[in-house]
Motif scaffolding. Structure first.
Motif, PDB file in Angstrom:
ATOM      1  N   ALA A  39      86.215  -5.482  18.028  1.00 50.70           N
ATOM      2  CA  ALA A  39      86.864  -4.161  17.981  1.00 50.70           C
ATOM      3  C   ALA A  39      86.693  -3.569  16.587  1.00 50.70           C
ATOM      4  CB  ALA A  39      88.350  -4.306  18.303  1.00 50.70           C
ATOM      5  N   GLU A  40      86.084  -2.397  16.527  1.00 52.70           N
ATOM      6  CA  GLU A  40      85.875  -1.708  15.243  1.00 52.70           C
ATOM      7  C   GLU A  40      86.496  -0.313  15.339  1.00 52.70           C
ATOM      8  OE1 GLU A  40      84.744  -1.921  12.003  1.00 52.70           O
ATOM      9  OE2 GLU A  40      85.290   0.214  12.016  1.00 52.70           O
ATOM     10  N   ALA A  41      87.324   0.014  14.365  1.00 52.89           N
ATOM     11  CA  ALA A  41      88.053   1.281  14.418  1.00 52.89           C
ATOM     12  C   ALA A  41      87.130   2.499  14.336  1.00 52.89           C
ATOM     13  CB  ALA A  41      89.076   1.322  13.276  1.00 52.89           C
TER      14      ALA A  41
ATOM     15  N   PRO B 209      82.205 -13.052  -5.526  1.00 54.36           N
ATOM     16  CA  PRO B 209      82.777 -11.711  -5.688  1.00 54.36           C
ATOM     17  C   PRO B 209      82.758 -10.951  -4.356  1.00 54.36           C
ATOM     18  CG  PRO B 209      80.911 -12.045  -7.190  1.00 54.36           C
ATOM     19  CD  PRO B 209      80.971 -13.247  -6.320  1.00 54.36           C
ATOM     20  N   ASP B 210      83.459  -9.831  -4.323  1.00 58.30           N
ATOM     21  CA  ASP B 210      83.540  -8.986  -3.125  1.00 58.30           C
ATOM     22  C   ASP B 210      82.175  -8.344  -2.893  1.00 58.30           C
ATOM     23  OD1 ASP B 210      84.047  -6.989  -1.247  1.00 58.30           O
ATOM     24  OD2 ASP B 210      86.063  -6.623  -2.008  1.00 58.30           O
ATOM     25  N   THR B 211      81.358  -9.033  -2.120  1.00 62.12           N
ATOM     26  CA  THR B 211      79.967  -8.626  -1.898  1.00 62.12           C
ATOM     27  C   THR B 211      79.601  -8.863  -0.436  1.00 62.12           C
ATOM     28  OG1 THR B 211      79.345 -10.863  -2.485  1.00 62.12           O
ATOM     29  CG2 THR B 211      79.114  -9.198  -4.213  1.00 62.12           C
TER      30      THR B 211
ATOM     31  N   GLN C 172      74.650   2.604  -2.832  1.00 58.92           N
ATOM     32  CA  GLN C 172      73.490   1.716  -2.971  1.00 58.92           C
ATOM     33  C   GLN C 172      73.965   0.261  -2.969  1.00 58.92           C
ATOM     34  OE1 GLN C 172      70.133   2.253  -3.128  1.00 58.92           O
ATOM     35  NE2 GLN C 172      69.975   0.021  -3.196  1.00 58.92           N
ATOM     36  N   HIS C 173      73.360  -0.581  -2.162  1.00 58.86           N
ATOM     37  CA  HIS C 173      73.714  -2.007  -2.103  1.00 58.86           C
ATOM     38  C   HIS C 173      72.514  -2.857  -2.510  1.00 58.86           C
ATOM     39  CE1 HIS C 173      77.289  -0.778   0.028  1.00 58.86           C
ATOM     40  NE2 HIS C 173      77.680  -2.032   0.180  1.00 58.86           N
ATOM     41  N   VAL C 174      72.765  -3.850  -3.356  1.00 61.92           N
ATOM     42  CA  VAL C 174      71.713  -4.813  -3.678  1.00 61.92           C
ATOM     43  C   VAL C 174      72.220  -6.221  -3.368  1.00 61.92           C
ATOM     44  CG1 VAL C 174      70.737  -3.367  -5.520  1.00 61.92           C
ATOM     45  CG2 VAL C 174      72.360  -5.157  -6.095  1.00 61.92           C
ATOM     46  N   PHE C 175      71.268  -7.130  -3.183  1.00 60.55           N
ATOM     47  CA  PHE C 175      71.623  -8.537  -3.045  1.00 60.55           C
ATOM     48  C   PHE C 175      70.656  -9.341  -3.903  1.00 60.55           C
ATOM     49  CE2 PHE C 175      68.096  -9.786  -0.267  1.00 60.55           C
ATOM     50  CZ  PHE C 175      67.734  -8.576   0.329  1.00 60.55           C
TER      51      PHE C 175
ATOM     52  N   GLY D 100      80.919  -1.395   8.313  1.00 60.66           N
ATOM     53  CA  GLY D 100      82.045  -1.311   7.371  1.00 60.66           C
ATOM     54  C   GLY D 100      81.669  -0.574   6.116  1.00 60.66           C
ATOM     55  N   ARG D 101      81.844  -1.254   4.979  1.00 60.01           N
ATOM     56  CA  ARG D 101      81.618  -0.602   3.680  1.00 60.01           C
ATOM     57  C   ARG D 101      80.147  -0.603   3.267  1.00 60.01           C
ATOM     58  NH1 ARG D 101      85.301  -3.790   0.115  1.00 60.01           N
ATOM     59  NH2 ARG D 101      85.620  -5.064   1.952  1.00 60.01           N
ATOM     60  N   ALA D 102      79.280  -1.120   4.125  1.00 57.04           N
ATOM     61  CA  ALA D 102      77.845  -1.134   3.804  1.00 57.04           C
ATOM     62  C   ALA D 102      77.121  -0.418   4.932  1.00 57.04           C
ATOM     63  CB  ALA D 102      77.354  -2.569   3.647  1.00 57.04           C
TER      64      ALA D 102
HETATM   65  C1  LIG Z   1      79.870   1.975  -2.663  1.00 60.97           C
HETATM   66  C2  LIG Z   1      79.784   0.481  -2.494  1.00 60.97           C
HETATM   67  C3  LIG Z   1      78.762  -0.224  -3.111  1.00 60.97           C
HETATM   68  C4  LIG Z   1      78.681  -1.606  -2.961  1.00 60.97           C
HETATM   69  N1  LIG Z   1      77.626  -2.276  -3.516  1.00 60.97           N
HETATM   70  C5  LIG Z   1      77.419  -3.566  -3.181  1.00 60.97           C
HETATM   71  C6  LIG Z   1      76.233  -4.229  -3.586  1.00 60.97           C
HETATM   72  O1  LIG Z   1      75.377  -3.666  -4.256  1.00 60.97           O
HETATM   73  N2  LIG Z   1      76.056  -5.526  -3.184  1.00 60.97           N
HETATM   74  C7  LIG Z   1      76.976  -6.183  -2.417  1.00 60.97           C
HETATM   75  O2  LIG Z   1      76.722  -7.335  -2.046  1.00 60.97           O
HETATM   76  N3  LIG Z   1      78.133  -5.581  -2.060  1.00 60.97           N
HETATM   77  C8  LIG Z   1      78.370  -4.300  -2.406  1.00 60.97           C
HETATM   78  N4  LIG Z   1      79.520  -3.672  -2.008  1.00 60.97           N
HETATM   79  C9  LIG Z   1      80.570  -4.466  -1.342  1.00 60.97           C
HETATM   80  C10 LIG Z   1      80.250  -4.720   0.123  1.00 60.97           C
HETATM   81  O3  LIG Z   1      79.952  -3.506   0.791  1.00 60.97           O
HETATM   82  C11 LIG Z   1      81.475  -5.367   0.782  1.00 60.97           C
HETATM   83  O4  LIG Z   1      81.851  -6.527   0.071  1.00 60.97           O
HETATM   84  C12 LIG Z   1      81.219  -5.795   2.217  1.00 60.97           C
HETATM   85  O5  LIG Z   1      80.491  -4.836   2.936  1.00 60.97           O
HETATM   86  C13 LIG Z   1      82.571  -6.052   2.889  1.00 60.97           C
HETATM   87  O6  LIG Z   1      82.386  -6.450   4.230  1.00 60.97           O
HETATM   88  P1  LIG Z   1      83.635  -6.866   5.106  1.00 60.97           P
HETATM   89  O7  LIG Z   1      83.127  -7.118   6.469  1.00 60.97           O
HETATM   90  O8  LIG Z   1      84.396  -7.935   4.428  1.00 60.97           O
HETATM   91  O9  LIG Z   1      84.633  -5.605   5.106  1.00 60.97           O
HETATM   92  P2  LIG Z   1      84.414  -4.098   5.561  1.00 60.97           P
HETATM   93  O10 LIG Z   1      83.008  -3.694   5.356  1.00 60.97           O
HETATM   94  O11 LIG Z   1      85.472  -3.297   4.890  1.00 60.97           O
HETATM   95  O12 LIG Z   1      84.683  -4.120   7.152  1.00 60.97           O
HETATM   96  C14 LIG Z   1      85.968  -4.093   7.682  1.00 60.97           C
HETATM   97  C15 LIG Z   1      85.934  -3.260   8.945  1.00 60.97           C
HETATM   98  O13 LIG Z   1      87.212  -3.338   9.573  1.00 60.97           O
HETATM   99  C16 LIG Z   1      87.454  -2.098  10.196  1.00 60.97           C
HETATM  100  N5  LIG Z   1      88.903  -2.008  10.461  1.00 60.97           N
HETATM  101  C17 LIG Z   1      89.903  -1.874   9.570  1.00 60.97           C
HETATM  102  N6  LIG Z   1      91.102  -1.861  10.213  1.00 60.97           N
HETATM  103  C18 LIG Z   1      90.830  -1.997  11.539  1.00 60.97           C
HETATM  104  C19 LIG Z   1      91.655  -2.064  12.702  1.00 60.97           C
HETATM  105  N7  LIG Z   1      92.980  -1.978  12.640  1.00 60.97           N
HETATM  106  N8  LIG Z   1      91.044  -2.199  13.915  1.00 60.97           N
HETATM  107  C20 LIG Z   1      89.703  -2.283  14.012  1.00 60.97           C
HETATM  108  N9  LIG Z   1      88.878  -2.227  12.926  1.00 60.97           N
HETATM  109  C21 LIG Z   1      89.437  -2.095  11.712  1.00 60.97           C
HETATM  110  C22 LIG Z   1      86.928  -1.089   9.186  1.00 60.97           C
HETATM  111  O14 LIG Z   1      86.701   0.164   9.786  1.00 60.97           O
HETATM  112  C23 LIG Z   1      85.670  -1.789   8.702  1.00 60.97           C
HETATM  113  O15 LIG Z   1      84.531  -1.391   9.434  1.00 60.97           O
HETATM  114  C24 LIG Z   1      79.654  -2.296  -2.191  1.00 60.97           C
HETATM  115  C25 LIG Z   1      80.692  -1.582  -1.578  1.00 60.97           C
HETATM  116  C26 LIG Z   1      80.762  -0.218  -1.721  1.00 60.97           C
HETATM  117  C27 LIG Z   1      81.871   0.527  -1.028  1.00 60.97           C
END
Ligand SMILES: Cc1cc2nc3c(=O)[nH]c(=O)nc-3n(C[C@H](O)[C@H](O)[C@H](O)COP(=O)(O)OP(=O)(O)OC[C@H]3O[C@@H](n4cnc5c(N)ncnc54)[C@H](O)[C@@H]3O)c2cc1C
Length: 478
Positions: free
Chosen positions: A56-58, A445-447, A80-83, A64-66
């Motif tokens: 389930a994705e809202a 880290p948060d990546t 921009q995202h790098v790994f 998500g954030r990527a």
């Molecule tokens: C601008 C930016 C640049 C970045 N650059 C890099 C980089 O260069 N390299 C790197 O490795 N990382 C980078 N990051 C970090 C990376 O994007 C995150 O660490 C990673 O994508 C997080 O993934 P996640 O699945 O933990 O969380 P999220 O991507 O936050 O996914 C969580 C999901 O849960 C959903 N959600 C929330 N609440 C609910 C609910 N109640 N019901 C259903 N769905 C829900 C959200 O909509 C979201 O899609 C960057 C982040 C940003 C924002």
């Protein structure tokens, strides 16, 4: 050597598939909440293990954030995202989605090579050789033109100390990276013009506030322990093509019930879950396992009463991206790191974003953007156009055709000293309820790497719990 199981994308079946799937005839149901990289990973793995999985994705899209969105003829990444090559779990996910470098959808440098430039025109190149770590960087650091010789001579002292700093030690996490560097003779310019170029990009926080443990993790795993760890990778297409389109196809093929635009409203202690569906209806489920793969504040809001949630205090750090379309080429390579400039990383995204013609589209990353993210475009535009002219000589004669800004105020958790103690593992006090997300206790880290690792750990925890409960029940019946 200890096997790093969380860093390996687990094989779908056969030897090495690990804990084995549920026994034939049993098909437990998992609800994965959140379709970011953590949720995608958990859903794929549990499904490969024989679970019935609902994701389930809202939002209407995965990733998500990527992720990416459409803006006129451009497909724009939210940032921009790098790994790095050391991101074995994320690279495993790319492989699982047929999006690794061999597919052409992503790029991974054969050898680390980062061009850097300061606004005064001084340049340097952070480049590795094939020598074993840490000697692979010795030549590049010895000739690092952005620092005076006396600063370069001291870099080894801090690097050596970092190599022997244990990222898992809570006392290390209590310290800041900046003070650690200063205590080891690093000048303000060495911090700004070298250490921070890497630490701010990876930790999204000023070095003084950054957790020393997370900094040690980045520098040790990326640069100091293995000569290829920091070879740089990035998507050659919009992120959404990999993290939404490809991921969705793989999930559906695997039999996962992908429900986007579906928000989880509440989770009870008996795993009764209420969801609001795409058509604004309400649905109640009671799966065998629930994995909350959502950001930490969303997880804190969804956990049943009585479950501790110290991670609610993790906070956030912002990242801003400035997007500029020029009428002509302005970069002579795929990217450039800026020093002494708010334009920290400049990527040419022309081809990836699908821009036709002679114009060029660059995305500029500003990590730890606390001071700038609230400013209006009217202020940011002259500031960045000017900075880019200083950093990119070719931009001086170019016309700007479009300028816009993407702001991610909650880009990462605040990776400050003391944060490690707040990051939980995948298991909660409620049986069958798990946590995943880049913010959980992965040691990274948060990546994207942390997100995928957290998904692997959560899937493993759900699987092990299910297998042990069933072994116990079957034993009781016999
Ligand atoms: C601008 C930016 C640049 C970045 N650059 C890099 C980089 O260069 N390299 C790197 O490795 N990382 C980078 N990051 C970090 C990376 O994007 C995150 O660490 C990673 O994508 C997080 O993934 P996640 O699945 O933990 O969380 P999220 O991507 O936050 O996914 C969580 C999901 O849960 C959903 N959600 C929330 N609440 C609910 C609910 N109640 N019901 C259903 N769905 C829900 C959200 O909509 C979201 O899609 C960057 C982040 C940003 C924002």
């Amino acid at each position: 050597m200890k096997r790093d199981r969380d860093g390996e994308w687990p094989p779908a079946s056969g030897p090495g598939a690990g804990e084995t799937g549920p026994a034939a005839g049993e098909s437990p149901h998992a609800l994965v909440v959140g379709g970011g990289l953590a949720g995608i990973t958990t859903a794929l793995i549990l499904s490969e293990r024989g679970w019935r999985v609902t994701l389930a994705e809202a939002r209407p899209r995965l990733g998500g954030r990527a992720t990416s969105y459409q803006r006129g003829e451009l497909t724009v990444d939210n940032g921009q995202h790098v790994f790095l090559r050391c991101c074995t779990a994320y690279r495993g996910l790319l492989g699982r989605l047929d999006a690794g470098p061999e597919s052409g959808l992503s790029v991974l440098q054969e050898r680390l090579d980062i061009p850097l430039r300061a606004p005064d025109g001084t340049t340097a190149r952070l480049k590795r050789t094939g020598a074993p770590a840490p000697l692979h960087l010795a030549g590049s650091l010895a000739g690092y033109g952005l620092l005076p010789l006396k600063d370069r001579a001291r870099l080894g002292r801090a690097a050596l100390a970092l190599r022997f700093t244990d990222p898992a030690d809570p006392a290390v996490d209590a310290k800041g990276f900046g003070p650690f560097l200063r205590e080891r003779g690093q000048t303000a310019s060495a911090v700004d013009r070298l250490w921070s170029v890497i630490s701010t990009a990876t930790l999204n926080i000023d070095p003084d506030a950054a957790s020393l443990a997370l900094a040690a993790k980045v520098f040790r795993t990326g640069l100091l322990e293995d000569n290829s760890g920091s070879d740089l990778g990035y998507a050659a297409v919009p992120l959404g093509e990999i993290h939404d389109t490809r991921a969705r196809a793989a999930l559906v093929k695997q039999g996962v019930d992908v429900r986007d635009a579906t928000k989880v409203l509440s989770v009870d202690a008996d795993r009764t879950v209420r969801l609001r569906t795409r058509d604004e209806g309400e649905l109640t489920l009671r799966p065998d396992a629930v994995v909350l793969a959502v950001p930490h504040d969303a997880a804190a809001g969804l956990l049943p009463d009585g479950v501790r949630r110290p991670f609610a205090a993790l906070g956030h750090s912002p990242i801003m991206n400035v997007h500029v379309r020029y009428d002509r080429p302005v970069l002579d390579g795929p990217f450039l790191a800026g020093v002494d400039s708010p334009a920290q990383w400049i990527f040419d995204r022309t081809a990836a974003a699908g821009l036709p013609g002679a114009g060029r589209y660059v995305a500029v990353t500003v990590s730890a953007a606390d001071a700038l993210i609230g400013r209006p475009v009217a202020e940011l535009r002259p500031l960045f156009e000017d900075e880019l002219k200083k950093l990119l000589p070719e931009a001086r004669g170019a016309s700007v055709e479009e300028f816009f800004v993407t702001r991610e105020k909650q880009a990462t958790f605040r990776q400050a000293s003391g944060s490690a103690a707040l990051r939980p593992g995948p298991v909660t006090a409620v049986p069958g309820l798990y946590l995943a997300g880049a913010w959980t206790a992965t040691g990274w880290p948060d990546t994207m790497e942390s997100a995928v690792r957290s998904g692997i750990s959560a899937a493993r925890a759900a699987q092990e719990h299910f297998v042990s409960v069933h072994a116990h029940r079957n034993g009781a019946r016999a």
